[in-house]
Design a protein around this motif. Structure first.
Motif, PDB file in Angstrom:
ATOM      1  N   ASP A 178       4.220  -2.721 -27.010  1.00 21.92           N
ATOM      2  CA  ASP A 178       2.952  -1.987 -26.884  1.00 21.92           C
ATOM      3  C   ASP A 178       1.762  -2.788 -27.394  1.00 21.92           C
ATOM      4  O   ASP A 178       0.631  -2.305 -27.389  1.00 21.92           O
ATOM      5  CB  ASP A 178       3.026  -0.656 -27.646  1.00 21.92           C
ATOM      6  N   SER A 198      -1.362  -3.891 -22.721  1.00 27.00           N
ATOM      7  CA  SER A 198      -0.126  -4.101 -23.487  1.00 27.00           C
ATOM      8  C   SER A 198       0.863  -4.943 -22.689  1.00 27.00           C
ATOM      9  O   SER A 198       0.786  -5.036 -21.460  1.00 27.00           O
ATOM     10  CB  SER A 198       0.504  -2.755 -23.843  1.00 27.00           C
ATOM     11  N   ILE A 218      -1.287  -5.107 -27.374  1.00 30.97           N
ATOM     12  CA  ILE A 218      -2.266  -5.495 -26.352  1.00 30.97           C
ATOM     13  C   ILE A 218      -2.568  -6.981 -26.495  1.00 30.97           C
ATOM     14  O   ILE A 218      -2.882  -7.461 -27.589  1.00 30.97           O
ATOM     15  CB  ILE A 218      -3.555  -4.671 -26.480  1.00 30.97           C
TER      16      ILE A 218
END
Length: 580
Positions: free
Chosen positions: A460, A424, A462
């Motif tokens: 968050d 992330s 990725i």
């Protein structure tokens, strides 16, 4: 046996801080094997009282059997606990040693293939504790065989000699076989390394491999390694066949001979039925444990290959390895000085008596044609190489005199292709500073916060260097934000706008103007847009300083700089990195 001892000795030289745990592993294994000899004694006692029609005495031997069995289980549990405690320690300790050593000796990739290094760091380290387990198992098995031999010797010296001869012949031949199995196992690992190395390069550059249609020829290389692997594996299997199909006939023939002798002794009243049962149980146990010993010796041969691979990496030392100093002064203003710096690689001069000074709160551009030494200057400031002569100073102190903590916290930056891990955005930034507020503030300052918030999961989300969630320009800004989180005084930027669009280049140019207010900025660049915003310019030509000074001064007196400011590069060959 010497090679087994060398394997264990080599392993202990890596990490020998758990001496007590190692002693416990060996002692618990020996006790486990010795207590396994006790239940057959109780079994023989049960048979003895039955043959004597003394059924009431059977309960004593039943109780003994249970006690012996529980004692054996307790020793096994002790052994498993010792193994568990050592396994995590050895795998992670040795793995960290490898990582640290490779990091400190980057030139190791010139000698040992990347595939082999990766395989050693990820696969071979898993078997380090198994070296100790196999050694303890083999040692305990040998102790048990000695006890069994003396038991046979007590009841019948003649039978003891025959049993010992059978075991000895079996152990010697199987141990000889293990040597050849290990040799060809090492051969298979060699070609596995070749394939792994090629696959690593292919996956790292998959887009280029597909674009240039390199797969057919690469597949041929893989096929050649596969054929060589099959040949080595076939030879190894040949010795495996001998090991598991031919040599066991020694045991089968010996068993028949021994049982005939024991039967003869029973018939002639020289031993009783209960002793016959005990000796047969012990002989069967001796064969089982001989196989265990041999299996562990075979494992030690294979593990020896793995341990040697670890040793080869840890033994490698680079002449260019650079030690840190002991200066802990962290009050750095950010002035950088190159004073008659000379640097060469394999006899080729890259920088020849280069001198210039960089000042805080300014942007200094290092410019020149490809191969002039721009990137080398950046690498030297990152301490990736050591200069041959001259000096590089940070606040009038040699960069080699600072401690690692102080220097790494004051020198940071961004490379041409930003390093983004497949994790992330938050985790990428947390590699430098885990504080979410600091991360957001850094991203806002470089102008990438809005783009991140627009992603499916915000911070968050990725990402990796191959996806398209962030543009190349946004990825460079993210890398800049990560550099800012380090709170470094000096920012090094190596061709950071080479692969991004003009709009992003303009945005980064404006960003650098803001960042110089509280940083020293050094940029190695070929982009006119970045040259224009520089306060000072150092022009390199063939590894020498052709001109230096303020931007206006250099532009007036340097025809080369005028050409670079007006140049439009047309191909990737013109953007090649410097010769290091």
């Amino acid at each position: 046996m010497k090679r087994y001892f060398n394997t264990i000795k080599t392993l202990l030289s890596f990490a020998n801080e758990r001496r007590l745990g190692i002693v416990q592993l060996f002692v618990s294994e020996i006790f486990s094997c010795l207590t396994s000899l006790l239940p057959p004694i109780a079994t023989a006692g049960i048979i003895g009282v039955i043959t004597e029609n003394n059924f009431n005495g059977i309960w004593i031997y039943v109780a003994l059997y249970l006690i012996f069995y529980v004692a054996n289980l307790a020793c096994i549990a002790w052994n498993h606990r010792s193994y568990r405690d050592l396994s995590g320690y050895y795998q992670h300790t040795v793995q960290q040693m490898l990582i640290n050593h490779i990091t400190d000796n980057e030139a190791i990739f010139d000698k040992i293939s990347r595939g082999k290094i990766i395989a050693t760091c990820t696969e071979d380290v898993r078997f380090m504790v198994d070296v100790l387990e196999s050694a303890s198992n083999a040692t305990a098995g040998l102790v048990q065989l000695v006890c069994i031999f003396f038991t046979f010797l007590f009841y019948s010296p003649f039978v003891a000699v025959i049993a010992a001869a059978i075991d000895a012949a079996y152990l010697i031949l199987m141990n000889h076989n293990a040597h050849y199995v290990a040799r060809h196992y090492e051969g298979t690992r060699k070609y596995e390394d070749k394939t792994a190395d090629l696959l690593t390069q292919m996956l790292t550059n998959l887009k280029q491999v597909k674009s240039l249609n390199l797969m057919p020829n690469l597949n041929k290389k893989i096929e050649r390694s596969k054929s060589e692997w099959i040949e080595q594996y076939g030879r190894k299997y040949k010795y495996y066949f001998t090991r598991y199909a031919k040599l066991p006939f020694i045991v089968y023939g010996g068993k028949i001979l021994l049982y005939v002798l024991l039967g003869y002794l029973v018939i002639n009243g020289q031993i009783t039925i209960d002793r016959l049962v005990l000796l047969i149980s012990y002989f069967e146990m001796s064969i089982t444990h001989s196989n265990t010993i041999l299996e562990n010796l075979l494992n030690l041969s294979s593990y020896g290959v793995r341990v040697q691979r670890v040793k080869n990496i840890l033994d490698y030392t680079s002449d260019s390895a650079i030690d840190y100093g002991d200066i802990e002064n962290d009050y750095i203003s950010g002035s950088v000085t190159f004073d008659d710096v000379y640097y060469a690689v394999k006899g080729k001069t890259i920088l020849n008596n280069v001198s210039f000074k960089v000042y805080p709160n300014e942007i200094t551009a290092i410019v020149g044609r490809p191969g002039s030494g721009k990137t080398t200057i950046v690498h030297l400031l990152y301490r990736l190489h050591r200069i041959k002569s001259g000096s590089i100073l940070l606040d009038d102190e040699s960069i080699y005199n600072y401690s690692e903590k102080v220097y790494s916290s004051n020198i940071s930056g961004v490379f041409q292709k930003s390093l983004v891990f497949k994790m992330s955005i938050k985790d990428n930034l947390s590699l430098i500073d885990p504080n979410p507020e600091h991360q957001i503030a850094a991203c806002k300052r470089v102008g990438v916060h809005k783009a991140i918030k627009a992603l499916p999961k915000g911070y968050d989300t990725i990402i990796d260097s191959e996806d398209s969630l962030l543009t190349d320009g946004e990825t460079q800004k993210l890398a800049l934000a990560r550099a800012l989180l380090s709170k470094a005084e000096v920012l090094l930027l190596d061709e950071v706008t080479s692969n991004i669009d003009p709009t992003s280049t303009t945005e980064i140019s404006e960003l650098l103007k803001d960042l110089k207010e509280d940083h020293t900025i050094i940029i190695a660049t070929h982009k006119p847009e970045l040259m224009e915003i520089a306060d000072r310019v150092v022009v390199l030509k063939d590894g020498k300083v052709a001109a230096k000074g303020t931007n206006k001064e250099v532009y007036k007196k340097s025809k080369l700089y005028q050409d670079l400011r007006q140049a439009t590069f047309t191909g990737p060959s013109e953007l090649a990195e410097d010769d290091v």
